[in-house]
Design an enzyme around this catalytic site. Sequence first.
Site, PDB file in Angstrom:
ATOM      1  N   ASP A 137       0.858  -1.200   0.000  1.00 24.94           N
ATOM      2  CA  ASP A 137       0.000   0.000   0.000  1.00 24.94           C
ATOM      3  C   ASP A 137       0.895   1.252   0.000  1.00 24.94           C
ATOM      4  O   ASP A 137       0.878   2.027   0.940  1.00 24.94           O
ATOM      5  CB  ASP A 137      -0.942  -0.010   1.218  1.00 24.94           C
ATOM      6  CG  ASP A 137      -0.224  -0.080   2.565  1.00 24.94           C
ATOM      7  OD1 ASP A 137       0.930  -0.579   2.611  1.00 24.94           O
ATOM      8  OD2 ASP A 137      -0.798   0.370   3.580  1.00 24.94           O
ATOM      9  N   HIS A 186       9.781  -0.388   8.976  1.00 27.62           N
ATOM     10  CA  HIS A 186       8.738  -1.431   8.912  1.00 27.62           C
ATOM     11  C   HIS A 186       8.857  -2.400   7.724  1.00 27.62           C
ATOM     12  O   HIS A 186       9.378  -3.496   7.855  1.00 27.62           O
ATOM     13  CB  HIS A 186       7.337  -0.806   8.883  1.00 27.62           C
ATOM     14  CG  HIS A 186       6.987   0.023  10.077  1.00 27.62           C
ATOM     15  ND1 HIS A 186       6.960  -0.454  11.361  1.00 27.62           N
ATOM     16  CD2 HIS A 186       6.633   1.347  10.179  1.00 27.62           C
ATOM     17  CE1 HIS A 186       6.589   0.494  12.198  1.00 27.62           C
ATOM     18  NE2 HIS A 186       6.391   1.601  11.510  1.00 27.62           N
TER      19      HIS A 186
HETATM   20  C1  BDR Z   1       2.695  -0.561   8.716  1.00 31.19           C
HETATM   21  O1  BDR Z   1       1.631   0.369   8.513  1.00 31.19           O
HETATM   22  C2  BDR Z   1       1.896   1.191   7.406  1.00 31.19           C
HETATM   23  O2  BDR Z   1       1.699   2.519   7.738  1.00 31.19           O
HETATM   24  C3  BDR Z   1       3.316   0.944   7.017  1.00 31.19           C
HETATM   25  O3  BDR Z   1       3.493   1.035   5.606  1.00 31.19           O
HETATM   26  C4  BDR Z   1       3.599  -0.442   7.512  1.00 31.19           C
HETATM   27  O4  BDR Z   1       3.228  -1.404   6.550  1.00 31.19           O
HETATM   28  C5  BDR Z   1       3.377  -0.256  10.026  1.00 31.19           C
HETATM   29  O5  BDR Z   1       2.483  -0.400  11.086  1.00 31.19           O
HETATM   30 CA    CA Z   2       2.798  -0.807   4.220  1.00 31.58          CA
END
Ligand code: BDR
Ligand code: CA
Length: 328
Positions: free
Chosen positions: A14, A250
Amino acid sequence: MSNTTARKVIYDTDPGVDDAMALYYALAHPGIDVVGITTTFGNVTVEQAAINGLYLTEIAGKNIPVTQGVKTPWLKAPGTPPDFIHGGDGLGNLPSRVPTKSVLDPRPSAQFIVDMARAHPGEITLVAVGPLGNLATALKLEPKLPQLLQEVIIMGGTIDEPGNVSPVSEANIWNDPHSADFVFTAGWKLTMVGLDVTHQLILPLALFKKVADHHKHVATDVLHHAVAFYADFYSGVYPHVAKIHGCFGHDVLAFVALTNPEMFEVQSGRIRVALDGAGNGQTMMRRRNIFYPQPGWGDEVPDTHVCMNLQVDAARELIESTLMSNWL
Ligand code: BDR
Ligand code: CA
């Protein structure tokens, strides 16, 4: 040209700043062959996610199929994308975009996943770093998907570390808890890269400036711009991140778990997701082999490999050296 010894990966994403970071790590890494990008709502709308998938690949000079997937959670009411974290465009509000010509593969993301898994049985790893609706939909289309895919690695969830959208919940799981619970109970080889490890690694903005200065390329300029926006958000929320002026990586750690699993300490156990109430989106793990009289924790629930600790310096160096390599 695709590298025949590399692991074939469908990247479900995403994008999203850390999603973009992860994509460029994957494209730069010789051990990964990204054979498709499937997109979902999450950090942005699914329409914007698909545009960003096309844009990020084209400016990096890569020709990879991109599909558009689920627009909303399976059962939960849709929310609003967090433009304060990733920008309204998902890439830190780029001042302009270079013109691009790429178009979407017309298949819905779930159908693309099923088609690829059937065409390459046992060969494809799915790395999913957004809400899990595409994977859940693909599983409904093809119940044998767990046998057809080689492995699934997700960025999402948290066990011991506090959540990032509530005291117990991580954003990707919270965004679509029903799909996530369906995925955790499906029976694939599944690795969870959650906040327990992603909150251990802070990537300084300076790393992305170094990468941009080195390559002098539109792709790494875009990434540097996006990370600057994202690092401002994280530095505003977490004082220890502000000290470094950086961010959590992340999603990139889902790919690090694929290329360098030895950097992680892993525990195995059954995972279920809280589907409503104040704990909505919590990932709960049965770590010990004890009897629970409540339904939902029996042998029918397969184990997930959960990343609990990370060699942070080694991971940071790997991410930097991969992005600095000759991939553009
Ligand atoms: C996840 O949430 C999204 O905002 C980031 O892309 C990552 O996949 C982290 O909690
Ligand atoms: Ca993500």
